[in-house]
Write an enzyme that holds these catalytic residues in place. Sequence first.
Site, PDB file in Angstrom:
ATOM      1  N   LYS B  96       0.887  -1.171   0.000  1.00 28.39           N
ATOM      2  CA  LYS B  96       0.000   0.000   0.000  1.00 28.39           C
ATOM      3  C   LYS B  96       0.920   1.214   0.000  1.00 28.39           C
ATOM      4  O   LYS B  96       1.575   1.508   0.995  1.00 28.39           O
ATOM      5  CB  LYS B  96      -0.902  -0.007   1.236  1.00 28.39           C
ATOM      6  CG  LYS B  96      -1.791   1.226   1.301  1.00 28.39           C
ATOM      7  CD  LYS B  96      -2.585   1.292   2.585  1.00 28.39           C
ATOM      8  CE  LYS B  96      -3.017   2.729   2.831  1.00 28.39           C
ATOM      9  NZ  LYS B  96      -3.731   2.898   4.093  1.00 28.39           N
ATOM     10  N   GLY B 157      -8.210   9.341   8.838  1.00 33.95           N
ATOM     11  CA  GLY B 157      -8.581   9.467  10.247  1.00 33.95           C
ATOM     12  C   GLY B 157      -9.624  10.537  10.528  1.00 33.95           C
ATOM     13  O   GLY B 157      -9.956  10.770  11.690  1.00 33.95           O
ATOM     14  N   ALA B 184      -9.530   6.011   2.641  1.00 35.27           N
ATOM     15  CA  ALA B 184      -9.409   6.783   3.884  1.00 35.27           C
ATOM     16  C   ALA B 184     -10.621   7.687   4.105  1.00 35.27           C
ATOM     17  O   ALA B 184     -11.337   8.025   3.166  1.00 35.27           O
ATOM     18  CB  ALA B 184      -8.152   7.644   3.827  1.00 35.27           C
ATOM     19  N   ASN B 206      -9.747   1.766   9.039  1.00 33.38           N
ATOM     20  CA  ASN B 206      -8.980   1.552  10.270  1.00 33.38           C
ATOM     21  C   ASN B 206      -9.596   2.316  11.433  1.00 33.38           C
ATOM     22  O   ASN B 206     -10.238   1.754  12.311  1.00 33.38           O
ATOM     23  CB  ASN B 206      -7.508   1.932  10.062  1.00 33.38           C
ATOM     24  CG  ASN B 206      -6.610   1.457  11.180  1.00 33.38           C
ATOM     25  OD1 ASN B 206      -5.415   1.316  10.991  1.00 33.38           O
ATOM     26  ND2 ASN B 206      -7.122   1.170  12.365  1.00 33.38           N
ATOM     27  N   SER B 207      -9.453   3.656  11.426  1.00 38.74           N
ATOM     28  CA  SER B 207      -9.857   4.451  12.594  1.00 38.74           C
ATOM     29  C   SER B 207     -11.321   4.229  12.973  1.00 38.74           C
ATOM     30  O   SER B 207     -11.644   4.158  14.165  1.00 38.74           O
ATOM     31  CB  SER B 207      -9.631   5.940  12.320  1.00 38.74           C
ATOM     32  OG  SER B 207      -8.305   6.170  11.967  1.00 38.74           O
TER      33      SER B 207
END
Lengths: 67, 263
Positions: B96, B157, B184, B206-207
């Site tokens: 990535k 994020g 993202a 993720n976050s």
Amino acid sequence: MNINLNGQLHRCASPVSLVEFLINQGYDLECKFAVAINGHFVPKSTYQQTQLTEHDALEIVSPMQGG
Amino acid sequence: MWQLADKSISCRLLLGSAQYPSPEILQQAISAAKTEVVTVSLRRQSPHGDGGQAFWDMLKQCSVDILPNTAGCRSVKEAVTTAQMAREVFETNWIKLEVIGDDYNLQPDPFQLVEATRELIQQGFEVFPYCTDDLVLCQRLVDAGCRIIMPWGAPIGSGKGLLNPYQLRVLRERLGPVTLIVDAGIGLPSHAAKAMEMGYDAVLINSAVALAGDPALMARAFTQAIEAGRMAYEAQPMPERDIARPSTPTIGTPFWHHSPNKE
């Protein structure tokens, strides 16, 4: 001889191969890590024949969490 | 099943492994999401630390494919060297590719990203480029040999969702068979569902999972939303209209509907 390891200065005998330096520093060669010298990747298969020289900068990295 | 590079996998949620309250909760989230691809990174190792070995051993137990990143890289040289180290450590040619161009919003540097992509593809990597949603940039990445493109929905994020749905739709329409993954900025399962309804192949999160009050439950919510969004895309949604049209047939409507004066 001065070697920069992950941003910290280390003194060591000269000449020294990468594999000797790693063992002297306490790295376990069986563990997961990778090495770059002066910004260039050094494959594990070449540790034995890689000689360190004055002021070499080593980066040693291992797995961590990432996004 | 769907195709991600050379692998056939089921789950369309790719999960980041950072910021979880504990390794156990990360494991629970991976299991609840049924994800098959987890992103990881590299950090400096001190000689006497465990060197990330415990983390690596834990991931191996999860039986997932590993997608290493080049997080923190700001130049082609840094990104290429990090990718080479990641290939050796994680034993995969997947990378990535992140080349950050701005510290404020962690926006990728498009120029260095394309250059690093070319170099890494030449070296045999399967490059998953984290990029902005600029069409021409994405086309250049495809020209460089990328089979997968990962535009942001919003800054990393931020949890803001899809800030430019028009642009993401354009990418889907213009990039043909390329695998598209929103990488993202997703904060809620509904954001992920929206990306999937547009025809995106997967979502990387993720976050939004790691920082949830109950990460494992949120991971499950994301997987279900992603499945629902994908099914909706495959079911071909109805076209949107600006005016109302009755859904109940008007033929045979009882007489009193036609009378101007019911009394």
